[in-house]
Design an enzyme around this catalytic site. Structure first.
Site, PDB file in Angstrom:
ATOM      1  N   SER A 127      31.638  -9.594   4.289  1.00 34.90           N
ATOM      2  CA  SER A 127      30.545 -10.341   3.656  1.00 34.90           C
ATOM      3  C   SER A 127      30.930 -10.738   2.241  1.00 34.90           C
ATOM      4  CB  SER A 127      29.313  -9.430   3.611  1.00 34.90           C
ATOM      5  OG  SER A 127      28.351  -9.939   2.732  1.00 34.90           O
ATOM      6  N   TYR A 152      25.283  -0.442   2.335  1.00 28.64           N
ATOM      7  CA  TYR A 152      25.706  -1.502   3.260  1.00 28.64           C
ATOM      8  C   TYR A 152      26.922  -2.246   2.698  1.00 28.64           C
ATOM      9  CZ  TYR A 152      26.059  -6.228   5.001  1.00 28.64           C
ATOM     10  OH  TYR A 152      26.568  -7.408   5.472  1.00 28.64           O
ATOM     11  N   LYS A 156      31.239  -2.482   3.821  1.00 25.83           N
ATOM     12  CA  LYS A 156      32.099  -3.657   4.015  1.00 25.83           C
ATOM     13  C   LYS A 156      33.379  -3.519   3.179  1.00 25.83           C
ATOM     14  CE  LYS A 156      29.505  -5.614   6.988  1.00 25.83           C
ATOM     15  NZ  LYS A 156      29.916  -5.583   8.393  1.00 25.83           N
TER      16      LYS A 156
HETATM   17  C1  UD1 Z   1      21.901 -10.137   1.920  1.00 28.92           C
HETATM   18  C2  UD1 Z   1      22.973  -9.261   1.368  1.00 28.92           C
HETATM   19  C3  UD1 Z   1      24.268  -9.569   2.045  1.00 28.92           C
HETATM   20  C4  UD1 Z   1      24.145  -9.366   3.520  1.00 28.92           C
HETATM   21  C5  UD1 Z   1      23.023 -10.208   4.053  1.00 28.92           C
HETATM   22  C6  UD1 Z   1      22.868  -9.832   5.510  1.00 28.92           C
HETATM   23  C7  UD1 Z   1      22.531  -8.692  -0.979  1.00 28.92           C
HETATM   24  C8  UD1 Z   1      22.879  -8.948  -2.380  1.00 28.92           C
HETATM   25  N1  UD1 Z   1      23.129  -9.461  -0.065  1.00 28.92           N
HETATM   26  O1  UD1 Z   1      22.198 -11.462   1.570  1.00 28.92           O
HETATM   27  O2  UD1 Z   1      25.263  -8.704   1.593  1.00 28.92           O
HETATM   28  O3  UD1 Z   1      25.349  -9.692   4.140  1.00 28.92           O
HETATM   29  O4  UD1 Z   1      21.823  -9.967   3.330  1.00 28.92           O
HETATM   30  O5  UD1 Z   1      21.610  -9.658   5.944  1.00 28.92           O
HETATM   31  O6  UD1 Z   1      21.724  -7.856  -0.682  1.00 28.92           O
HETATM   32  N2  UD1 Z   1      14.573 -14.525  -0.348  1.00 28.92           N
HETATM   33  C9  UD1 Z   1      13.276 -14.816  -0.716  1.00 28.92           C
HETATM   34  N3  UD1 Z   1      12.264 -14.367   0.074  1.00 28.92           N
HETATM   35  C10 UD1 Z   1      12.482 -13.655   1.223  1.00 28.92           C
HETATM   36  C11 UD1 Z   1      13.816 -13.362   1.606  1.00 28.92           C
HETATM   37  C12 UD1 Z   1      14.832 -13.810   0.794  1.00 28.92           C
HETATM   38  O7  UD1 Z   1      13.047 -15.452  -1.737  1.00 28.92           O
HETATM   39  O8  UD1 Z   1      11.511 -13.262   1.880  1.00 28.92           O
HETATM   40  C13 UD1 Z   1      15.688 -15.009  -1.186  1.00 28.92           C
HETATM   41  C14 UD1 Z   1      16.517 -13.877  -1.755  1.00 28.92           C
HETATM   42  O9  UD1 Z   1      15.975 -13.433  -2.969  1.00 28.92           O
HETATM   43  C15 UD1 Z   1      17.868 -14.548  -1.907  1.00 28.92           C
HETATM   44  C16 UD1 Z   1      17.903 -15.586  -0.795  1.00 28.92           C
HETATM   45  O10 UD1 Z   1      16.557 -15.755  -0.389  1.00 28.92           O
HETATM   46  O11 UD1 Z   1      17.922 -15.207  -3.130  1.00 28.92           O
HETATM   47  C17 UD1 Z   1      18.719 -15.145   0.400  1.00 28.92           C
HETATM   48  O12 UD1 Z   1      18.283 -13.868   0.802  1.00 28.92           O
HETATM   49  P1  UD1 Z   1      18.781 -13.153   2.143  1.00 28.92           P
HETATM   50  O13 UD1 Z   1      18.569 -14.052   3.285  1.00 28.92           O
HETATM   51  O14 UD1 Z   1      18.151 -11.799   2.184  1.00 28.92           O
HETATM   52  O15 UD1 Z   1      20.351 -13.015   1.958  1.00 28.92           O
HETATM   53  P2  UD1 Z   1      21.216 -12.384   0.763  1.00 28.92           P
HETATM   54  O16 UD1 Z   1      20.395 -11.557  -0.151  1.00 28.92           O
HETATM   55  O17 UD1 Z   1      21.992 -13.470   0.177  1.00 28.92           O
END
Ligand code: UD1
Length: 344
Positions: A127, A152, A156
């Site tokens: 990742s 997690y 990795k």
């Molecule tokens: C996260 C993990 C990543 C992992 C991936 C797999 C971290 C830093 N990264 O990715 O290592 O491989 O999940 O599941 O934890 N968001 C919202 N509202 C929501 C959900 C998400 O605003 O309800 C935003 C988050 O703040 C983020 C973006 O959407 O900025 C992407 O979030 P998400 O889909 O959870 O992925 P990552 O955090 O990038």
């Protein structure tokens, strides 16, 4: 047949899309999955798309006896793609032992058995989380690995090191480590897609569930980041494009085309999109509103990260080129299919 591939975690989200691409490219597939975060019905979806039902073993890869039996009963496995892992960042903070046991135990068992059963290569799902908060974007594979912020993420990093150490010790295997950015979307047939257990932690499943009314509203975690619109930026990559990279990587190992026994590639589009941009693109493409509100930041979130995928583009000859709106439409089509089927 081009070869026989064991796909661990093959009924999961990325696993199932990869099984489809492998079968369509002419590989024979054996899946092992403990169904801890997926459903057996996924096999029907795979069969409807490809016309072939992959061999399925229900089992846990942390149990070496189960794996041994699988290799005995399915002789001639040429390569492994290892998706079997736990992946919820928050849960890993609550249950670190589970995460270390699942993610590292599985990998250790596979690496131990590969030479014994003549398996040539393993593709490992890593990742972009290994980079932490990047000093600069887009990020290349040479960027420093930062201290993991969750168990997690640590699994990795440690897994990548374990693979390097095992190969360095003289094990006659090859590995391609793929560092995924943010995989989203579903197969264009809407026969398979992402189906998280419970409340989605990831952005796109939450968007589609909020859009269809399963969730009241999406919480956007922060609009005060140092980005053009204040929301976080990610490199959202279409899961089918991502799946295809695994087929290319597998062929590269089996045909001995690699530049060394272990190769690492970023899998991303090279373009960053913000959370708010994603919501807008979804609404414009599908014509469906996503109820949402801005809330505080989520702890541990990275502000902005997107890939420099040049190495994968040039060396693997692979590009993630599906436009974001098409990708989001596929996620929506899948959500609508789940509704039709009465799943949610
Ligand atoms: C996260 C993990 C990543 C992992 C991936 C797999 C971290 C830093 N990264 O990715 O290592 O491989 O999940 O599941 O934890 N968001 C919202 N509202 C929501 C959900 C998400 O605003 O309800 C935003 C988050 O703040 C983020 C973006 O959407 O900025 C992407 O979030 P998400 O889909 O959870 O992925 P990552 O955090 O990038």
């Amino acid at each position: 047949m081009k070869g026989k591939i064991l796909v661990t975690g093959g009924t999961g989200y990325i696993g199932s899309h990869t099984v489809v691409e492998l079968q369509q490219a002419g590989y024979e597939v054996v899946i092992i999955d403990n169904l801890s975060n997926s459903n057996i019905d996924v096999l029907d979806g795979i069969e409807r798309i490809t016309g072939v039902r992959p061999v399925f073993v229900k089992g846990d890869c942390t149990d070496i006896a189960t794996l041994r039996r699988l290799f005995e009963e399915n002789p001639g496995i040429d390569g492994i793609i290892n998706f079997a892992a736990s992946k919820a960042v928050n849960e890993s903070v609550q249950k670190p032992i589970l995460y270390y046991r699942n993610n590292l135990g599985t990998l250790l068992n596979l690496l131990e058995l590969m030479p014994e059963y003549g398996v040539k290569g393993i593709v490992f799902s890593s990742s972009c989380t290994v980079y932490g908060e990047p000093d600069a974007n887009p990020i290349t594979e040479e960027a420093p690995i930062k201290k993991a912020t969750s168990p997690y993420g640590n699994t990795k990093q440690i897994s990548e090191e374990i693979i390097q150490d095992v190969v360095r010790s003289g094990s006659p295997i090859k590995s391609i480590i793929l560092r995924y950015f943010n995989p989203i979307g579903a197969h264009p047939s809407a026969e398979i897609g992402e189906l998280p257990n419970g409340v989605p932690q990831n952005l796109v499943p939450f968007i589609t569930q909020a859009a269809i009314g399963v969730r009241k509203e999406l919480s956007v975690f922060g609009d005060d980041y140092n980005t053009p619109d204040g929301s976080c930026i990610r490199d959202f990559i279409y899961v089918v494009d991502l799946a295809k990279a695994h087929v290319t990587a597998m062929a590269r190992m089996l045909e001995d085309k690699g530049e060394g026994p272990v190769e690492i590639f970023n899998l991303g589009t090279g373009r960053g999109a913000s959370v708010l941009e994603l919501i807008n693109t979804f609404e414009q493409k599908t014509g469906v509103k996503v109820p949402h509100k801005i809330v505080g930041r989520r702890e541990g979130d990275i502000e902005k990260i997107w890939a420099n995928p040049k190495r994968a583009n040039e060396v693997l000859g692979w590009t993630a080129d599906t436009p974001l709106d098409v990708t989001l439409q596929s996620a929506w089509d899948w959500q609508c299919r789940l509704r039709e089927r009465g799943v949610m």
